[in-house]
Design a protein around this motif. Structure first.
Motif, short mmCIF file in Angstrom:
data_model
loop_
_atom_site.label_atom_id
_atom_site.label_comp_id
_atom_site.label_asym_id
_atom_site.label_seq_id
_atom_site.Cartn_x
_atom_site.Cartn_y
_atom_site.Cartn_z
N THR A 392 -24.71 -79.10 -41.43
CA THR A 392 -25.71 -78.23 -42.06
C THR A 392 -25.31 -77.89 -43.49
O THR A 392 -26.14 -77.85 -44.40
N GLN A 433 -32.34 -76.08 -38.46
CA GLN A 433 -32.36 -75.63 -37.07
C GLN A 433 -33.04 -74.27 -36.94
O GLN A 433 -33.77 -74.01 -36.01
N ASP A 512 -32.42 -81.19 -40.05
CA ASP A 512 -31.13 -80.67 -39.59
C ASP A 512 -31.29 -80.08 -38.20
O ASP A 512 -31.44 -78.87 -38.04
N GLU A 513 -31.29 -80.92 -37.21
CA GLU A 513 -31.37 -80.52 -35.81
C GLU A 513 -32.50 -79.56 -35.47
O GLU A 513 -32.29 -78.61 -34.73
#
Ligand SMILES: Nc1ncnc2c1ncn2[C@@H]1O[C@H](COP(=O)(O)OP(=O)(O)O)[C@@H](O)[C@H]1O
Ligand SMILES: [Mg+2]
Length: 602
Positions: A392, A433, A512-513
């Motif tokens: 991240t 996220q 990012d996820e």
């Protein structure tokens, strides 16, 4: 030369409220408020004088009409001005509150970086500046402003009274002063509690506040019940609050002794004064009318000796310097200088992380420790690694939320610090996220900055979220006609947001996820869908799972702040290192045929 007392006074929170903030917030209101303050301050002396005039007239047998009218006017003004001033105080306080809120918003939104929002050194000030008007860090300004007004009226009125007493004897005003100063100094010294912002008070308050919110806020309700945390929250709240109460009682006990001393000072001063006045009156050195004026003025003036004016004043005023200092501090911590080079059409060749070293301000260990990675433009790159590996952080650095301490991130050979910052950011579409679920219509959730409807619909389709809701439906149940989405549906909306930015011309997309809540198969499906929709664009997929990104052109395995393996799925499998171990470990948990199905779900 500047007098140091004056300089200190000018820097005080109180000064900055009364002579600064209220005028900056609303000049006419501030003028009206101050005018009324002065008028009210003149009333007690005016009452004393008109009493004296009336008594003199009675004694001299003069007509009473004039003196009575004068007394009447003063009395009516007394009755009317005080509630008017209170009302005005509340309005002015509301305006000043808005003004300070507005400045804080600008201060936090202003810096291009975000380190200022995470800096523990600014956290207490930030809490105070953010919450002062909701009564958590102290009584709100709207509540305390009329106390401030009344206190200032009393002080100003005491000052005028002092002038009148000066007409009696040069030493007479000092009795008034003695009373006022003694409370001011003695009670001030005793006020442990005066520091709402002392580290201890703030800490207890923060814990109590947190426990309170856990107990009453809906989002925590599930876990609170599931984990039986109800007792924990209420106990913690009670303990912290009790400690705060103890501290305030302790301060009050400390006050008691000072209050006794203050009483003695005031008693002695008034005793001497009235004894002298009585002697003079008896001896005929002071007329009856003048005697009444002096006596009443002395009584009125000593009223200002008590009360907790200092405390109220400081509490009301302290947000002012705090907000002012935050403006500078936040810019200093979170500010990033924009470059001037154009980012138009970037990236056209490649994104290059060159020996990037980055450490968060609050940490000692670097998160990225000489990371090298080249991402050719127009290809997809997956970045995989365990939780905490720095994935991240890498994504945030690419958006330039922070600058690396060492090394550089270059796009087409240009350091991103040299790029025009907002232009570069408009080239990047990122979904993290913890993406934001806007309490806004679906349309704005896909395109917060706006986009044509057909682009929005196409993006939703690409993200597999075509029939979620009408574009006008607000995605929150807090609004009439609003709706809420499931976790998986929200993730698709977030993906649509990134895809939409691409359709609008962004040059690189970072995921990012946002899929971390999905299972492995769900994530793999989404990633494949994204790769399909972004073919030919620079795409960065981030995941802590090794088994969902196999279709990316290249995969970089990040460990301890460096890229330890880099290559296509096949290459990394052939390499037989970290990636292969993790891939087999994770993919092995699922039946192979089903895992293969992930590919055709696109
Ligand atoms: N804002 C921050 N302030 C301080 N430390 C942070 C911050 N964000 C992340 N970290 C730390 O940096 C490390 C890497 O975090 P992160 O980049 O989020 O890892 P990943 O995304 O790979 O799970 C972790 O140890 C994390 O605790
Ligand atoms: Mg992460």
């Amino acid at each position: 030369m500047g007098c140091p007392v004056m300089r200190r006074l000018r820097q005080s929170a109180e000064w900055r409220l009364v002579f600064g903030a209220i005028w900056q917030a609303h000049r006419p209101l501030a003028a009206l408020w101050t005018g009324l303050l002065v008028l009210r301050a003149l009333l007690p002396p005016a009452l004393a004088i008109s009493m004296g005039v009336l008594v003199s007239a009675v004694k001299a047998g003069r007509p009473l009409g004039g003196p009575l009218v004068l007394l009447g006017i003063v009395f009516i003004a007394f009755q009317a001005l005080s509630p008017l001033h209170s009302e005005l105080s509340r309005t002015l306080a509301a305006v000043v509150t808005n003004f300070l809120n507005d400045r804080l918003m600008r201060a936090s939104v202003g810096p291009q970086g975000m380190a200022h929002l995470e800096d523990p050194a600014l956290a207490d000030d930030f809490t105070l500046a953010r919450d002062f008007d909701i009564g958590v860090t102290g009584p709100s300004l709207i509540f305390s402003m009329s106390f401030v007004a009344n206190g200032l009226v009393e002080i100003a009125s005491g000052a005028v009274g002092g002038l009148i007493l000066f007409a009696y004897h040069w030493w007479a005003p000092f009795f008034v002063c003695a009373g006022w100063l003694s409370t001011h100094v003695l009670l001030r010294e005793s006020a442990v509690w005066r520091e709402w912002r002392s580290a201890e008070v703030m800490e207890h308050q923060r814990h109590a506040d947190y426990a309170y919110r856990i107990a009453v806020d809906a989002p925590a309700a599930k876990e609170l019940r599931l984990f039986g945390l109800g007792g924990w929250a209420t106990n913690r709240f009670a303990t912290r609050r009790r400690r705060l109460l103890d501290m305030s009682l302790e301060a009050m006990r400390l006050r008691e002794r000072s209050v006794v001393w203050t009483m003695l000072v005031i008693l002695a001063g008034n005793g001497l004064f009235f004894w002298a006045l009585a002697t003079d009156a008896a001896a005929g050195r002071v007329s009856l009318g003048a005697g009444i004026v002096f006596a009443q003025t002395a009584v009125g003036a000593s009223a200002l000796a008590f009360g907790e004016f200092d405390w109220w004043f400081r509490t009301a005023a302290q947000p002012v310097p705090v907000v002012e200092s935050l403006e500078g501090a936040m810019q200093e911590v979170g500010g990033l200088a924009s470059g001037t080079a154009s980012a138009h059409g970037m990236p056209a060749q490649e994104i290059l992380f060159r020996s990037v070293r980055f450490t968060y301000e609050t940490n000692e260990q670097p998160v990225l420790d000489g990371l090298d990675l080249a991402i050719p433009a127009g290809t997809s790159m997956a970045i995989v690694g365990q939780n905490g590996a720095g994935k991240t952080t890498l994504a945030k650095l690419l958006c330039r939320f922070y600058d690396p301490q060492d090394g550089a991130i270059e796009v087409d050979g240009v350091d991103i610090r040299d790029l025009e910052l907002t232009e570069w950011r408009s080239r990047v579409a990122a979904v993290f996220q913890d993406y934001v679920k806007y309490e806004r219509p679906l349309r704005e959730n896909v395109a917060p900055a706006g986009a044509p409807d057909d682009v929005i619909l196409r993006s939703l389709e690409d993200a597999g979220a075509r029939d979620l809701a009408d574009l006008d439906t607000i995605l929150s149940r807090q609004y009439a006609g609003g709706t809420d989405l499931s976790g998986g549906q929200w993730q698709r909306v977030a993906l649509a947001r990134a895809i939409c930015a691409l359709h609008l011309g962004a040059g690189v997309v970072i995921l990012d996820e946002p899929t971390a809540q999905l299972d492995v198969r769900g994530e793999a499906e989404i990633f494949d869908r994204i790769l399909q929709a972004t073919k030919g664009k620079t795409t960065i997929l981030v995941s802590h799972r090794f088994s969902t990104v196999r279709h990316a052109d290249r995969i970089a395995v990040v460990e301890a702040g460096r890229v330890v393996e880099l290559g296509s799925h096949e290459e990394l499998m052939a390499l037989g290192g970290r990636y292969r171990t993790m891939f087999e470990l994770q993919a092995g948990r699922f039946a192979e045929p089903e895992e293969e199905q992930g590919e055709v779900l696109v």
